[in-house]
Design a protein around this motif. Structure first.
Motif, short mmCIF file in Angstrom:
data_model
loop_
_atom_site.label_atom_id
_atom_site.label_comp_id
_atom_site.label_asym_id
_atom_site.label_seq_id
_atom_site.Cartn_x
_atom_site.Cartn_y
_atom_site.Cartn_z
N ASP A 330 0.84 -1.19 0.00
CA ASP A 330 0.00 0.00 0.00
C ASP A 330 0.88 1.25 0.00
O ASP A 330 2.10 1.17 -0.12
CB ASP A 330 -1.00 -0.02 1.16
CG ASP A 330 -0.37 0.31 2.50
OD1 ASP A 330 0.88 0.40 2.59
OD2 ASP A 330 -1.12 0.48 3.48
N ALA A 331 0.28 2.41 0.14
CA ALA A 331 1.02 3.66 0.03
C ALA A 331 2.09 3.82 1.10
O ALA A 331 3.07 4.54 0.90
CB ALA A 331 0.05 4.85 0.09
N SER A 332 1.92 3.15 2.24
CA SER A 332 2.90 3.25 3.32
C SER A 332 4.10 2.35 3.10
O SER A 332 5.09 2.44 3.82
CB SER A 332 2.25 2.90 4.65
OG SER A 332 1.98 1.51 4.71
N GLY A 333 4.00 1.44 2.13
CA GLY A 333 5.05 0.45 1.91
C GLY A 333 4.78 -0.84 2.62
O GLY A 333 5.52 -1.82 2.45
N GLY A 334 3.74 -0.89 3.45
CA GLY A 334 3.42 -2.09 4.18
C GLY A 334 2.63 -3.09 3.35
O GLY A 334 2.12 -2.76 2.27
N LEU A 335 2.55 -4.32 3.86
CA LEU A 335 1.75 -5.36 3.23
C LEU A 335 0.88 -6.01 4.30
O LEU A 335 1.29 -6.14 5.45
CB LEU A 335 2.62 -6.45 2.58
CG LEU A 335 3.43 -6.05 1.36
CD1 LEU A 335 4.82 -5.58 1.75
CD2 LEU A 335 3.52 -7.22 0.38
N GLU A 336 -0.30 -6.41 3.91
CA GLU A 336 -1.21 -7.06 4.83
C GLU A 336 -0.85 -8.52 4.99
O GLU A 336 -0.49 -9.20 4.04
CB GLU A 336 -2.65 -6.92 4.35
CG GLU A 336 -3.19 -5.51 4.38
CD GLU A 336 -4.65 -5.44 3.98
OE1 GLU A 336 -5.18 -6.48 3.53
OE2 GLU A 336 -5.25 -4.36 4.10
N SER A 337 -0.97 -8.99 6.22
CA SER A 337 -0.80 -10.41 6.48
C SER A 337 -2.03 -11.16 5.98
O SER A 337 -2.98 -10.55 5.48
CB SER A 337 -0.59 -10.65 7.98
OG SER A 337 -1.69 -10.15 8.71
N ALA A 338 -2.05 -12.47 6.16
CA ALA A 338 -3.16 -13.27 5.66
C ALA A 338 -4.49 -12.88 6.29
O ALA A 338 -5.55 -13.08 5.69
CB ALA A 338 -2.89 -14.75 5.89
N ASP A 339 -4.46 -12.30 7.50
CA ASP A 339 -5.71 -11.91 8.16
C ASP A 339 -6.06 -10.44 7.91
O ASP A 339 -6.91 -9.88 8.59
CB ASP A 339 -5.65 -12.20 9.66
CG ASP A 339 -4.46 -11.53 10.34
OD1 ASP A 339 -3.70 -10.82 9.66
OD2 ASP A 339 -4.29 -11.73 11.55
#
Length: 514
Positions: A330-339
């Motif tokens: 996403d825009a922050s550079g983070g990625l969502e975990s499976a949940d």
């Protein structure tokens, strides 16, 4: 020699990381744990971000789910009625420039936190007890300890602590891999092997245990690495770790093992967590580990089957997986975990995969996200340098188990490291293998002789509940077996000879009565 060595090709671009401007901030939510937590049943469930393998309930000391009561010296977790302290300050909000590397202040602070907390718990980490408290006498967490050793090595920081943790790992490796209980776990064996290699140890002699032979003995004829001695906990992540571990040990990898991993890739390029099944839902953590495993094969000896086709498929699969992860940022550079939670663990392992492929922009994005979750210099002393699991899961006084799990995986990214090349200073990587082992038949029964290649020993079937059945290695200089059983053609030849003899006798008798 640098603590981290990079391979030729695309991954060399990781040394040329450029600044990336980031926008946005992480969401306030909880993320998944990076490692399995001991359950009441006595076995931790494997998770997407750790290959820690369940320890049997027959352990002679303490079983998961039977945690000790914390001692009086342990600070209890805050109760629901206690006033909530103010949230400690973290490193500056979204940094405009975060370049993964050992010299970065975020890396140094995280390394200090890891070394400090490892020493606090006896040079290793522990699982929390039933109340969530951490006690130095608690059940040891080998998997998270190995993550910490790898992160410190990549940062070139606290080598004395790495050496002490390595000595602890070597002295307790049997309780982790299952050997102390008559079992053998793929994930634990592979992860321990990687940790020993990275820290500069000898994986062929870990307190008398040959982890390389032990891992190769878990490879089945189908290519799947399966647990033995009980239930089979293997998943996509453990298959990927097995391939990575063999590459780090300079051992060949078989095409069936690669193809089985590739079979877990979904249509969107990601990898599912569980092996097999009728549906395919991508898991970001499994995808990150699978991508690194596939990238490791560019200079690894591949054996059996269509080697050229498998190597090309692995390279293509890795790029598809990395494209999937890049699209998920996403825009922050983070990625969502499976949940569905923006997680430091997931960003950490995805960033490692980006670095392994030389995708410096995506790696810098992930590093900048991780930096927003780091406890800054105005935080309580016990928290400084640590990294929270998510924005909604920050500690306020002392590190929680989630901080101890998030920091090592995120710190490896901050240090500019990955699982392919991180290596202790002064150590040399194992040279790639040049000779393939003999290919086992579908029903191996031959008793091994001296000099048997350990990679030719495979468990019977994929279930992992049956002890391994050995296969004799081909003599030196012999051609590899094709897998065809020679008994049938020998019997047919014998039958033809017998029929011919009968025909000759019959013709002579006819001639005598003419």
């Amino acid at each position: 020699m640098s603590p981290t060595t990079l391979r030729p090709g695309a991954r060399a671009l990781g040394a040329l990381l450029t600044a990336v401007v980031l926008v946005g901030a992480p969401s306030a939510a909880l993320a998944d744990d990076a490692t399995p937590t001991p359950t009441a049943s006595g076995s931790p469930s494997p998770s997407a971000t750790d290959a820690s393998t369940p320890t049997p309930s027959a352990t002679p000391t303490q079983t998961p789910g039977d945690e000790p009561t914390p001692s009086a010296t342990v600070t209890p977790a805050p109760t629901a009625t206690a006033p909530a302290p103010a949230r400690p300050a973290t490193t500056a909000p979204v940094r405009a420039q975060v370049l993964p590397g050992p010299a970065e202040p975020e890396t140094q602070a995280a390394s200090d936190f890891i070394a400090r907390t490892l020493a606090q718990y006896g040079d290793h980490y522990v699982y929390p007890d039933g109340a969530g408290a951490l006690d130095p006498s608690g059940y040891p967490d080998h998997g998270n300890t190995i993550d910490a050793m790898i992160a410190l090595t990549a940062a070139g920081a606290h080598p004395d602590q790495v050496a002490r943790s390595l000595a602890w790992l070597e002295s307790t490796v049997g309780s982790y891999t299952g050997a102390d209980f008559g079992a053998s776990y793929v994930g634990a064996t592979a992860k321990a092997l990687i940790g020993v290699v990275v820290a500069g140890g000898d994986p062929r002699d870990v307190d008398g245990t040959d982890l390389v032979a032990q891992l190769e003995a878990l490879r089945t004829p189908t290519g799947r690495f399966s647990d033995t001695g009980g239930d089979d906990y293997t998943i996509t992540l453990t298959q990927a770790l097995a391939l990575l571990a063999l590459d780090r040990a300079g051992r060949p990898v078989t095409t069936p093992s690669i193809e089985l991993l590739l079979d877990q890739q979904c249509g969107d390029g990601g990898f599912r967590s569980a092996i097999g099944g009728t549906t395919c839902v991508s898991d970001p953590d499994a995808t990150a580990f699978a991508a690194q495993a596939l990238l490791s094969l560019d200079d690894t000896l591949l054996c059996w089957g269509d080697v050229d086709g498998t190597r090309a498929a692995a390279a293509a699969g890795a790029e598809r997986a990395l494209d999937h992860l890049a699209a998920a940022q996403d825009a922050s550079g983070g990625l969502e975990s499976a949940d569905g939670i923006l997680s430091a663990n997931t960003a950490g392992v995805a960033g490692q995969a980006f670095l392994a492929d030389g995708r410096s922009a995506e790696a810098a994005d992930a590093a900048a996200f991780v930096a927003t979750l780091q406890y800054g210099p105005t935080a309580p002393a016990a928290l400084r340098g640590g990294i929270a699991k998510s924005d909604g899961d920050r500690s306020t006084t002392v590190p929680a188990d989630t901080d101890l799990r998030a920091t090592p995986q995120a710190a490896l990214l901050l240090a500019g490291g990955d699982l392919l090349d991180t290596l202790a200073e002064g150590s040399e990587p194992a040279p790639p293998a040049t000779v393939c082992p003999a290919q086992p038949t579908s029903t191996p029964t031959t008793t091994p002789t001296s000099g048997t290649d350990p990679s030719t020993t495979a468990p019977a079937g994929d279930g992992g509940s049956t002890p391994s059945t050995p296969v004799a290695a081909a003599p030196a200089g012999a051609l590899a077996q094709t897998g065809t059983d020679p008994l049938l053609p020998v019997l047919l030849g014998f039958a033809l000879v017998l029929l011919g003899a009968v025909a000759v006798v019959a013709s002579r008798r006819r001639g005598a009565h003419a």
